[in-house]
Design an enzyme around this catalytic site. Structure first.
Site, PDB file in Angstrom:
ATOM      1  N   LYS A 290     -41.260 -53.366 -90.561  1.00 47.13           N
ATOM      2  CA  LYS A 290     -40.818 -51.996 -90.834  1.00 47.13           C
ATOM      3  C   LYS A 290     -41.687 -51.346 -91.908  1.00 47.13           C
ATOM      4  O   LYS A 290     -42.118 -52.018 -92.856  1.00 47.13           O
ATOM      5  CB  LYS A 290     -39.345 -52.030 -91.285  1.00 47.13           C
TER       6      LYS A 290
ATOM      7  N   SER B  93     -28.859 -50.203 -91.017  1.00 48.75           N
ATOM      8  CA  SER B  93     -30.178 -49.887 -90.475  1.00 48.75           C
ATOM      9  C   SER B  93     -30.848 -50.992 -89.657  1.00 48.75           C
ATOM     10  O   SER B  93     -31.816 -50.723 -88.954  1.00 48.75           O
ATOM     11  CB  SER B  93     -31.117 -49.461 -91.603  1.00 48.75           C
TER      12      SER B  93
ATOM     13  N   SER C   5     -31.931 -47.110 -89.390  1.00 51.41           N
ATOM     14  CA  SER C   5     -33.259 -46.558 -89.587  1.00 51.41           C
ATOM     15  C   SER C   5     -34.386 -47.461 -89.085  1.00 51.41           C
ATOM     16  O   SER C   5     -35.506 -47.002 -88.916  1.00 51.41           O
ATOM     17  CB  SER C   5     -33.473 -46.281 -91.067  1.00 51.41           C
TER      18      SER C   5
END
Lengths: 472, 473
Positions: free
Chosen positions: A65, A164, A140
């Site tokens: 990420k 997330s 996210s």
């Protein structure tokens, strides 16, 4: 599956495998990757092919990420303000992965600074759900989930502040774990809300998540909130089944606002676990209804402070000509942050201001304590708590982005877990039409082993995780 | 003109610069002679993803100071974020303390303007990290741009906050001198390094609003800034206007204070707990730290009076600086202690001050030799002063060598006796004056003897001998 891949790569070609992934990623319509570290990853793969090394992830590529620092690879939290920032150091989890032989293949898209549950607030544009390109992948960590579900990466790391990791795992039909707060070092994770977040794996199977946890969990002196615990083998207990396991079903996690397909799939999953020897009983988490409000006050307050360092002076975005420092900082932040980030900084600043601190921040901390006590109370009677990860399946891109409140409401079952600091996993448990549904299993603090064991038993008894979207 | 009571409270930022590493990272604290931005790392530069790791030694030092200031030490202490923007603050917040600071409610004794010892109350002492430093090419007004040096960033600071118990610039100075003395006794602080102690002063006239003068460096600066502020506030009052509550800056070049912001623009620092650092239970640390506390200035002063039978003034002078106190005790171990006290406090310290030197410019051995020469009457007091000066001005070797080279040895007894006989014989009129009742006439003869012995005789002894001789003949 990562274990099998590792064995295959040892005798086969890591370079060839990686090249196929890169080709796929470059052709992809998912917009899951933000940076492909082609040069460094292929170089590592060639080196591995020449002289294979050992380790739990030997030669295996992994996607990371955007908010996890990777030395030499741009890390920008999908925000304009950090574009061009190349960290001079690896996050703890990256060091651990490299030590076990993994190859970082690239960075994945996310909601800007992890603020969102749809990956639509990214400065790189939204990521698409591999099951339906018109839908969001969740967020996210939407990029990480999409590339794993779409077969562009065998595994990924995300971060989970209020859901997330679990939300996109649920929306994309894969496995995602948020570890106990303090189990995985946050060193190198760019903070959104530092008292809530943990780095967690996104994988195609529970076994893969257990394998990654085996690597990334453990004490790190550089993170003062990292727990000093004996290392635990998550893989060793995986096959022990759920016979005798007591499952709590929180009544607050069903009913109004929960999609019927989701509710049905989750109840079926509970029946499946019952069939495997577990028992269930209703439990109550009475403060659940205050969780969202408390979560957003705490997260935004922390964010307003955590994001203060992005002023463009030392790294990141620089705009126009330099003026006095105040004007320059303001211009850089005005242009560097997107609207959702600005909204949260403003609200957080407000909540911490003199005269409001007691009314908002302190009150939220009190709610947080109550929510934690809810869980501790429930765990006196049961071993794990089960419910839906998300109240709804993936929604359409653009459907909610202009209605932040409806977006925030979707986090209702994920944020209490971060407030309490307990571990939770999302595993695929069915479909609403084409769209996957996630089952959330929540455990006691530092009892990832039981969570993984139950998830693995469920996964072994079902075939939802075998389903693959047809995307190109 | 009526003189209203002056009320002063101080906030003193003390760098705990005897620590090896910074507050929250491993960077060295010895940045003073280094190139800018060479003592930095991801943590003190606040790079994204970096996390603070508490230097436990810094907390230990903080507790030490708290105890020495007679403070109550909190059982558990925690850190807060103080949020504000400034280019020298790379995280956009400073890690500091707010509720539950390390130490609260203490006091130390100073000599007040009225000549009496008085307790000054300490409100609190808390820990925080130093920001970086802004550097201007030339003066602030003329520089085209500002540079930032982050070497100082993350230096461990202790902020000591007094109650408004001080009533004059001189008392403020006395407080700072005492605080510095204690900090150096504790070996947590080196006051010789630039910027190691910076002071914010709150000042008001009884009944009026207060102003805060920020970031004054140097004790003389504090005295000057406060004096200026008192005059300014009195003048405002005389013109029947009111002092505005505001923050002011002390301009060291012009020796005046200038307004930098009014209360309206006051900062809201949005303090909230720093969750990257866990609260630390320090109660258990306290007993061991307490046991290991060194003797502090006041206690040492009392002991010096008691043990070495010196005057309190001398004891005070010898104990204000730990280095001087140690020097004295080393000398007193091998020379007559009372004589040593007088000579170090009254003579040596003066000669050092005159030359702007510290006590380390003088060797213990040399001083002990000088005291021994004095107490065995081998040299005169004038000779002793000359030796001290010669050593400080690097014009000679050891005291013995200087005595030999300069012929400072006290004249032998028969030489003195001979000079006395000669002088009495040569000054018949003075002898006659003495017999006529003029005591002072003797001094003339003593002077003649001193001249003959080139000052190496003891004047008191000569006086006795002259008197005896005059009365004998």
């Amino acid at each position: 599956m990562l274990a099998q891949l590792r064995n295959r790569l040892e005798s086969g070609s890591a370079e060839e495998y990686l090249s196929i992934l890169f080709e796929k990623a470059e052709r992809s319509r998912l917009n899951g990757f933000t940076t492909l570290a082609k040069e460094s990853a292929l170089e590592s793969a060639r080196e591995f092919d020449r002289k294979p090394w050992g380790g739990l992830m030997a030669g295996v590529p992994i996607a990371i990420k955007e908010c996890i620092s990777t030395s030499g690879i741009e890390t920008n939290c999908s925000s304009r303000i950090l574009q061009g920032y190349v960290p001079p150091f690896d996050a703890h989890v990256i060091e651990r992965l490299k030590a076990e032989g993994a190859i970082v293949m690239g960075k994945t898209n996310m909601d800007e600074f992890a603020m969102g549950s749809s990956t639509e607030t990214s400065c790189f544009g939204p990521t698409h759900n591999p099951w339906d390109l018109d839908c969001v992948p969740g967020g996210s960590s939407g990029g990480s989930a999409a590339v794993v579900a779409g077969g562009e990466a065998p595994a990924a790391l995300g971060s989970d502040t209020g859901g997330s990791v679990r939300c996109p795992a649920s929306f994309c039909g894969i496995v995602g774990l948020k570890p106990t707060y303090g189990l995985v070092s946050r060193f190198g994770l760019i903070a959104y809300a530092n008292s809530l977040e943990q780095i967690g794996p996104l994988t195609q199977s529970v076994e893969d998540t257990a394998l990654l946890m085996e690597i990334i969990a453990g004490h790190d002196w550089r993170d003062s909130t990292s727990a000093e615990m004996d290392r635990w083998s998550y893989l060793a207990d995986l096959d022990k089944g759920v016979s005798g396991l007591k499952i709590g079903i929180p009544k607050e996690y069903f009913g109004e606002g929960v999609n019927k397909d989701v509710e049905r799939a989750v109840w079926e999953a509970i029946s499946t676990l019952e069939g495997l020897g577990a028992s269930w009983q209703e439990v109550s988490l009475p403060h659940t209804r205050y969780a969202l409000a408390a979560y957003y006050v705490i997260a935004m307050s922390e964010a307003s402070s955590n994001l203060a360092r992005f002023d463009g002076l030392r790294y990141g975005l620089r705009v126009g000509e330099d003026k006095d420092w105040h004007t320059t900082f303001s211009e850089i932040r005005a242009q560097g942050f997107g609207p959702e980030v600005k909204r949260r900084i403003l609200l957080g600043t407000y909540a911490l201001s003199a005269g409001y601190y007691g009314r908002y921040y302190l009150k939220a901390l009190k709610v947080r304590t109550l929510i934690k006590e809810d869980f501790l109370h429930a765990f006196k009677d049961v071993d794990i708590v089960a419910g839906p990860t998300m109240p709804i399946p993936a929604f359409r891109i653009g459907e909610r982005i202009n209605d932040p409140l409806s977006l925030y409401l979707a986090d209702v079952f994920t944020v209490p877990i971060n407030l309490a600091g307990v571990p939770a996993i999302s595993v695929p448990c069915g479909f609403a039409g084409r769209l996957p549904i996630g089952l959330q299993l929540i455990g006691r603090h530092f009892d990832e082993a039981t969570v993984l064991r139950a998830a693995h038993a469920f996964e072994t008894a079902t075939s939802f995780h075998d389903a693959r979207p047809e995307v190109v | 003109m009526e003189t209203e009571e002056v009320i002063i409270g101080l906030e003193i930022h003390v760098q705990l610069n005897r620590l090896q590493s910074k507050m929250f990272c491993g960077c060295s604290t010895a940045y003073h002679d280094s190139e800018p931005n060479t003592h930095t790392c991801p943590v003190c530069l606040g790079l994204p993803g970096s996390l603070p790791v508490l230097n436990r030694k810094a907390v230990e030092y903080g507790i030490k100071v708290g105890l020495a200031l007679n403070c109550r030490i909190e059982e558990e202490t925690l850190f807060y974020r103080k949020n504000y923007y400034y280019p020298d603050l790379p995280k956009g917040f400073q890690i500091s303390q707010y509720d539950f600071p390390l130490a609260t409610k203490g006091h130390i004794m100073i000599l007040g303007d009225d000549g009496l010892e008085r307790n000054i109350r300490i409100n609190r002492a808390h820990m925080e990290e130093d920001p970086g430093r802004l550097v201007h090419a030339g003066t602030i007004d003329k520089a085209k741009y500002t540079m930032v040096d982050y070497n100082r960033c993350g230096m461990p600071l202790l902020e000591v906050v007094t109650e408004p118990d001080l009533h004059s610039p001189k008392e403020a100075r006395a407080f700072l001198d005492k605080l510095k003395s204690i900090l150096e006794y504790l070996e947590v602080f080196d006051g010789s390094l630039e910027g190691s102690m910076r002071v914010d002063a709150n000042i008001s006239l009884r009944g009026g609003d207060r102003t805060e003068v920020k970031n004054i460096s140097g004790f003389k600066g504090v005295e000057k800034a406060l004096s200026y502020e008192i005059t300014r506030q009195r003048n405002i009052r005389r013109r029947n206007m009111t002092v505005v509550q505001e923050t002011r800056h002390f301009d060291e070049i012009r020796n005046i204070t200038v307004s930098i912001r009014s209360k309206v623009g006051a900062h809201d620092y949005r303090y909230f707990p720093e969750c990257d650092l866990a609260p630390i239970r320090i109660a258990a640390w306290v007993p061991a730290i307490k046991d290991a506390l060194p003797e502090l200035p006041d206690a040492k002063r009392e002991r010096f009076v008691r043990q070495y039978l010196m005057k309190d003034d001398h004891a005070k002078s010898l104990t204000s600086d730990i280095k001087v106190a140690n020097f004295y005790e080393a000398v007193a171990a091998c020379a007559e202690p009372r004589l040593a006290a007088v000579w170090i406090a009254d003579v040596l310290k003066g000669e050092l001050n005159y030359r702007n030197l510290g006590i380390d410019a003088f060797k213990v051995d040399d001083m002990a030799q000088i005291i021994n020469l004095l107490s065995s009457a081998a040299i005169t007091e004038d000779g002793a002063v000359e030796i001290i000066r010669a050593i400080l001005d690097k014009k000679g070797g050891s005291p013995q060598e200087i005595v030999k080279a300069r012929g400072l040895g006290r004249a032998e007894e028969d030489v003195v006796q001979k000079a006395v006989l000669e002088a009495v014989a040569e000054n018949a009129s003075a002898v006659a004056d003495y017999r006529a009742g003029s005591e002072r006439a003797l001094n003339f003869i003593v002077g003649a003897v001193m001249k003959k012995t080139r000052g190496k005789a003891d004047p008191g002894e000569v006086h006795r001998l002259v008197k005896a001789e005059v009365e004998r003949i």
